[in-house]
Motif scaffolding. Structure first.
Motif, short mmCIF file in Angstrom:
data_model
loop_
_atom_site.label_atom_id
_atom_site.label_comp_id
_atom_site.label_asym_id
_atom_site.label_seq_id
_atom_site.Cartn_x
_atom_site.Cartn_y
_atom_site.Cartn_z
N GLY A 6 17.75 67.34 70.19
CA GLY A 6 18.67 68.20 70.25
C GLY A 6 18.26 69.60 70.71
N ASP A 7 17.11 69.95 70.50
CA ASP A 7 16.55 70.99 70.98
C ASP A 7 16.54 71.26 72.46
OD1 ASP A 7 15.94 72.09 68.10
OD2 ASP A 7 13.74 71.83 68.52
N LYS A 8 16.87 72.53 73.06
CA LYS A 8 16.69 72.62 74.61
C LYS A 8 15.07 73.17 74.80
CE LYS A 8 21.25 71.97 74.68
NZ LYS A 8 21.81 71.07 75.76
N GLU A 24 17.57 68.82 77.68
CA GLU A 24 17.43 68.57 75.99
C GLU A 24 16.56 67.48 75.64
OE1 GLU A 24 21.01 66.96 72.95
OE2 GLU A 24 21.51 67.27 75.24
N HIS A 60 18.00 73.78 68.19
CA HIS A 60 19.46 73.25 68.21
C HIS A 60 20.35 73.93 67.32
CE1 HIS A 60 22.65 70.31 68.23
NE2 HIS A 60 22.57 70.35 66.82
N GLU A 61 21.43 74.65 67.57
CA GLU A 61 22.19 75.49 66.83
C GLU A 61 23.39 74.16 66.33
OE1 GLU A 61 23.60 78.91 68.62
OE2 GLU A 61 21.86 79.46 69.22
#
Length: 63
Positions: A6-8, A24, A60-61
């Protein structure tokens, strides 16, 4: 470098005129969040990469 699903990843352009790209993380293949990562770029292209110094992790937020 550590990343989670999920992190970019912001991949900076390496030459003049080359745009930054955002991918992503869809799968972490290394131990404890380390590379390599399976990533999906904005155009839908997927690849496995081990990011270099030209890359920044954006966590990821949660929604």
């Amino acid at each position: 470098m550590e990343a989670s699903v999920g992190d970019k990843l912001l991949v900076h352009g390496r030459t003049v005129g080359q745009h930054d790209r955002i991918a992503e993380v869809v799968e972490v293949l290394g131990p404890e969040g380390s590379p390599p990562y399976r990533v999906r770029f904005e155009d839908g292209h997927e690849t496995v990469m081990s990011p270099g110094p030209d890359c920044v992790v954006r966590p990821h937020e949660p929604a």
